[in-house]
Design an enzyme around this catalytic site. Structure first.
Site, PDB file in Angstrom:
ATOM      1  N   ALA A  88     -16.312  10.281  -2.245  1.00 54.02           N
ATOM      2  CA  ALA A  88     -15.441  10.366  -1.059  1.00 54.02           C
ATOM      3  C   ALA A  88     -14.889   8.977  -0.753  1.00 54.02           C
ATOM      4  CB  ALA A  88     -16.221  10.899   0.134  1.00 54.02           C
ATOM      5  N   TYR A 152     -11.610  -1.897   2.609  1.00 56.95           N
ATOM      6  CA  TYR A 152     -11.948  -1.149   1.384  1.00 56.95           C
ATOM      7  C   TYR A 152     -12.775  -2.015   0.429  1.00 56.95           C
ATOM      8  CZ  TYR A 152     -10.844   1.959  -2.628  1.00 56.95           C
ATOM      9  OH  TYR A 152     -10.896   2.798  -3.715  1.00 56.95           O
TER      10      TYR A 152
HETATM   11  N1  CAA Z   1      -0.979 -11.541  -2.948  1.00 54.97           N
HETATM   12  C1  CAA Z   1      -0.568 -12.587  -2.208  1.00 54.97           C
HETATM   13  N2  CAA Z   1       0.363 -12.510  -1.252  1.00 54.97           N
HETATM   14  C2  CAA Z   1       0.924 -11.324  -1.043  1.00 54.97           C
HETATM   15  C3  CAA Z   1       0.554 -10.178  -1.774  1.00 54.97           C
HETATM   16  C4  CAA Z   1      -0.436 -10.338  -2.764  1.00 54.97           C
HETATM   17  N3  CAA Z   1      -0.847  -9.310  -3.523  1.00 54.97           N
HETATM   18  N4  CAA Z   1       1.255  -9.139  -1.335  1.00 54.97           N
HETATM   19  C5  CAA Z   1       2.056  -9.592  -0.349  1.00 54.97           C
HETATM   20  N5  CAA Z   1       1.860 -10.919  -0.192  1.00 54.97           N
HETATM   21  C6  CAA Z   1       2.489 -11.794   0.782  1.00 54.97           C
HETATM   22  C7  CAA Z   1       3.924 -11.387   1.014  1.00 54.97           C
HETATM   23  O1  CAA Z   1       4.742 -12.020   0.072  1.00 54.97           O
HETATM   24  C8  CAA Z   1       4.164 -11.856   2.439  1.00 54.97           C
HETATM   25  O2  CAA Z   1       4.375 -13.227   2.433  1.00 54.97           O
HETATM   26  P1  CAA Z   1       5.274 -13.890   3.589  1.00 54.97           P
HETATM   27  O3  CAA Z   1       4.625 -13.546   4.903  1.00 54.97           O
HETATM   28  O4  CAA Z   1       5.219 -15.333   3.257  1.00 54.97           O
HETATM   29  O5  CAA Z   1       6.614 -13.261   3.436  1.00 54.97           O
HETATM   30  C9  CAA Z   1       2.795 -11.646   3.116  1.00 54.97           C
HETATM   31  O6  CAA Z   1       1.832 -11.646   2.044  1.00 54.97           O
HETATM   32  C10 CAA Z   1       2.717 -10.349   3.876  1.00 54.97           C
HETATM   33  O7  CAA Z   1       3.120  -9.305   3.026  1.00 54.97           O
HETATM   34  P2  CAA Z   1       3.609  -7.951   3.581  1.00 54.97           P
HETATM   35  O8  CAA Z   1       4.545  -8.157   4.731  1.00 54.97           O
HETATM   36  O9  CAA Z   1       4.047  -7.094   2.438  1.00 54.97           O
HETATM   37  O10 CAA Z   1       2.292  -7.336   4.206  1.00 54.97           O
HETATM   38  P3  CAA Z   1       2.152  -5.881   4.713  1.00 54.97           P
HETATM   39  O11 CAA Z   1       1.070  -5.929   5.706  1.00 54.97           O
HETATM   40  O12 CAA Z   1       3.424  -5.277   5.100  1.00 54.97           O
HETATM   41  O13 CAA Z   1       1.701  -5.103   3.403  1.00 54.97           O
HETATM   42  C11 CAA Z   1       0.044  -4.159   2.036  1.00 54.97           C
HETATM   43  C12 CAA Z   1       0.477  -5.343   2.860  1.00 54.97           C
HETATM   44  C13 CAA Z   1       0.284  -2.833   2.755  1.00 54.97           C
HETATM   45  C14 CAA Z   1      -1.437  -4.318   1.843  1.00 54.97           C
HETATM   46  C15 CAA Z   1       0.804  -4.125   0.706  1.00 54.97           C
HETATM   47  O14 CAA Z   1       0.765  -5.407   0.158  1.00 54.97           O
HETATM   48  C16 CAA Z   1       0.162  -3.180  -0.288  1.00 54.97           C
HETATM   49  O15 CAA Z   1       0.309  -1.968  -0.215  1.00 54.97           O
HETATM   50  N6  CAA Z   1      -0.587  -3.717  -1.278  1.00 54.97           N
HETATM   51  C17 CAA Z   1      -1.284  -2.930  -2.281  1.00 54.97           C
HETATM   52  C18 CAA Z   1      -2.725  -2.872  -1.889  1.00 54.97           C
HETATM   53  C19 CAA Z   1      -3.491  -2.130  -2.960  1.00 54.97           C
HETATM   54  O16 CAA Z   1      -3.486  -2.501  -4.129  1.00 54.97           O
HETATM   55  N7  CAA Z   1      -4.186  -1.058  -2.588  1.00 54.97           N
HETATM   56  C20 CAA Z   1      -4.904  -0.290  -3.524  1.00 54.97           C
HETATM   57  C21 CAA Z   1      -4.829   1.141  -3.119  1.00 54.97           C
HETATM   58  S1  CAA Z   1      -5.452   2.213  -4.387  1.00 54.97           S
HETATM   59  C22 CAA Z   1      -7.059   1.949  -4.373  1.00 54.97           C
HETATM   60  O17 CAA Z   1      -7.612   1.287  -3.555  1.00 54.97           O
HETATM   61  C23 CAA Z   1      -7.836   2.643  -5.468  1.00 54.97           C
HETATM   62  C24 CAA Z   1      -8.669   1.649  -6.162  1.00 54.97           C
HETATM   63  O18 CAA Z   1      -9.858   1.644  -5.926  1.00 54.97           O
HETATM   64  C25 CAA Z   1      -8.084   0.782  -7.174  1.00 54.97           C
END
Ligand code: CAA
Length: 246
Positions: A88, A152
């Site tokens: 889950a 997470y």
């Molecule tokens: N590393 C470093 N910096 C990053 C980054 C990263 N990976 N991603 C974004 N940034 C930076 C951006 O460039 C931005 O910089 P500035 O403020 O200088 O412009 C800043 O961080 C903020 O970015 P966002 O405005 O995009 O932040 P947000 O809050 O809108 O979005 C988020 C953040 C929703 C987490 C989005 O980045 C995202 O969806 N990331 C993917 C997360 C992920 O991989 N989740 C896995 C889900 S699946 C799972 O979990 C299954 C598993 O077990 C594998």
């Protein structure tokens, strides 16, 4: 020997369904424990497992007492549980600076508290019967951390600590406890990541693609086997090489 019963929490989810199919194909009686409510989702699951010894049982794995009643009912029916797969899981991705308390609580509760809830109730029966296989579905992001996933990543890393501690406690009783850490797989959870971010992640996977749920499920079936009794407290990554480490 009687047919062994496997419980899979999150059993009708992306990885959960594949795990149910793999365990049933390995000769287990499978109980997919998951939230009710969404009839369409449940029916879709039941169609996918048609012809296999898999049934659906409504359970909120965050509810400690409900988990107790669920395990008790299985025991009363002589249905183990012998194998427990804690699959889950939910995400509420956002950076810590934007995360509210509810997003933290929801993720910790579904991903980590549920593991305690099920194990706490199921482990006595396993010890009494001298056999048990517990497999906790963690994540590569519990090993490396992931941007936007303090909740997470903490929950998934917590599962590793739990796994190793419980493994020690029950090692002499025929019960093994292991974790599997999938990388990014073809599931709704991963498909919910914005396309360009997801593509950026796939580009970093040495194998060059998302994983398939059945590629995770076969490892779970392997760890659940009667012959896997010398593997305990281990973590097996299934991540296409996204994270390589000891
Ligand atoms: N590393 C470093 N910096 C990053 C980054 C990263 N990976 N991603 C974004 N940034 C930076 C951006 O460039 C931005 O910089 P500035 O403020 O200088 O412009 C800043 O961080 C903020 O970015 P966002 O405005 O995009 O932040 P947000 O809050 O809108 O979005 C988020 C953040 C929703 C987490 C989005 O980045 C995202 O969806 N990331 C993917 C997360 C992920 O991989 N989740 C896995 C889900 S699946 C799972 O979990 C299954 C598993 O077990 C594998």
């Amino acid at each position: 020997m009687d047919k062994r019963t496997a419980v899979v929490t999150g059993g009708i989810g992306g990885l959960g369904t594949a795990i149910c199919i793999a365990l049933a194909s390995a000769g287990r009686r499978v109980v997919a424990a998951d939230l009710g409510g969404d009839r369409q989702r449940i029916d879709g699951f039941l169609r996918r497992v048609e012809g296999l010894d898999v049934r659906f049982s409504e359970l909120d794995a965050t509810d400690f007492d409900a988990c107790g009643a669920f395990v008790e009912a299985l025991e009363a029916a002589g249905e183990g549980p012998d194998i427990l797969v804690n699959a889950a899981g939910i995400t509420r991705d956002t950076t810590l600076r934007k995360m509210d308390r509810a997003q933290w609580d929801a993720v910790l509760s579904v991903n980590l508290d549920s593991v305690f809830n099920l194990c706490r109730h199921a482990v006595d029966g396993m010890v009494a019967r001298g056999f048990g296989r517990i497999v906790n579905i963690s994540s590569v992001n519990g090993q490396t951390g992931q941007f936007g996933q303090t909740n997470y990543s903490a929950a998934k890393a917590g599962m590793h600590g739990f796994t190793m501690a419980l493994a020690r406690e029950v090692a002499r009783k025929g019960v093994t406890v292991n974790s599997v850490s999938p990388g990014y797989c073809e599931t709704a959870m991963v498909m919910a990541i914005p396309e360009e971010i997801r593509q950026g992640i796939v580009d970093r996977v040495p194998v060059g693609r998302l994983g398939r749920p059945d590629e995770v499920a076969r490892v779970v079936a392997f760890l659940s086997d009667d012959d896997a009794g010398y593997i305990t407290g281990a973590n097996i990554p299934v991540n296409g090489g996204l994270y390589m480490g000891f």
